[in-house]
Design a protein around this motif. Sequence first.
Motif, short mmCIF file in Angstrom:
data_model
loop_
_atom_site.label_atom_id
_atom_site.label_comp_id
_atom_site.label_asym_id
_atom_site.label_seq_id
_atom_site.Cartn_x
_atom_site.Cartn_y
_atom_site.Cartn_z
N GLU A 90 8.93 12.78 -5.40
CA GLU A 90 10.34 12.77 -5.82
C GLU A 90 11.03 11.45 -5.49
OE1 GLU A 90 13.71 13.78 -7.62
OE2 GLU A 90 11.93 15.06 -7.67
N LEU A 91 10.70 10.86 -4.33
CA LEU A 91 11.35 9.63 -3.88
C LEU A 91 10.52 8.38 -4.13
CD1 LEU A 91 12.89 10.86 -0.49
CD2 LEU A 91 13.96 10.82 -2.76
N ASN A 92 9.35 8.55 -4.74
CA ASN A 92 8.44 7.43 -5.00
C ASN A 92 8.11 6.66 -3.72
OD1 ASN A 92 8.32 7.85 -7.87
ND2 ASN A 92 10.41 7.05 -7.94
N ILE A 93 7.75 7.39 -2.67
CA ILE A 93 7.42 6.77 -1.38
C ILE A 93 5.98 6.26 -1.45
CG2 ILE A 93 7.14 7.14 1.09
CD1 ILE A 93 9.28 9.39 0.83
N PRO A 94 5.76 4.97 -1.27
CA PRO A 94 4.41 4.42 -1.31
C PRO A 94 3.51 5.00 -0.20
CG PRO A 94 6.05 2.67 -1.45
CD PRO A 94 6.78 3.93 -1.09
#
Length: 190
Positions: free
Chosen positions: A134-138
């Motif tokens: 959802e937050l595009n956390i790498p």
Amino acid sequence: MPLKDLIGKNRSYRRFDESFAIDYSTLEGLVDLARLSASGANRQPLKYMIFNAPGECVRIFPSILWAAYLKDWDGPGQGERPSGYIVILGDKYISEVFGVDHGIAAQSIMLGAAEAGLGGCMIASIKKELLRKELNIPEQFEILLILALGKPVENVIIDEIKDGDVKYWRDSGNNHHVPKRPLDELIIKL
């Protein structure tokens, strides 16, 4: 405010006045308290994501598992959800282990929030892959904690533990009770 009073005020709140807006600068100031806190070997591997806009907060809420002891409660309803979040991440490029750094940082943030008249809850029960997507956390970042923040609308009462039962509970007035062990049970004298 004396430290003991501040710690007493710093409870795990799970219901908030969702209409109360928290300034981004307030959340940034809370992260600065974490920045100044102790870090194992002074590695400082923690990173923070700050959210205070309603459109952002609604994206985080589904990733949180709320209050495991309250079996018939799925978390705060509309109007009582947090109006801010701080997601604490561990940067694996800096360190593969984070020890207790995120606990220290979270406590510093929560004490600062209490001092500012806010309340919150440290949440480790997270649907991490859902949040990452959802937050595009790498992948470089390990998701460690979510701090849910807002203006509390619930009353939290500290009780002395009875019959060894540590489970928090709510009474008929919707007051949240938290049992604590007595001090003399915690100190070991040899």
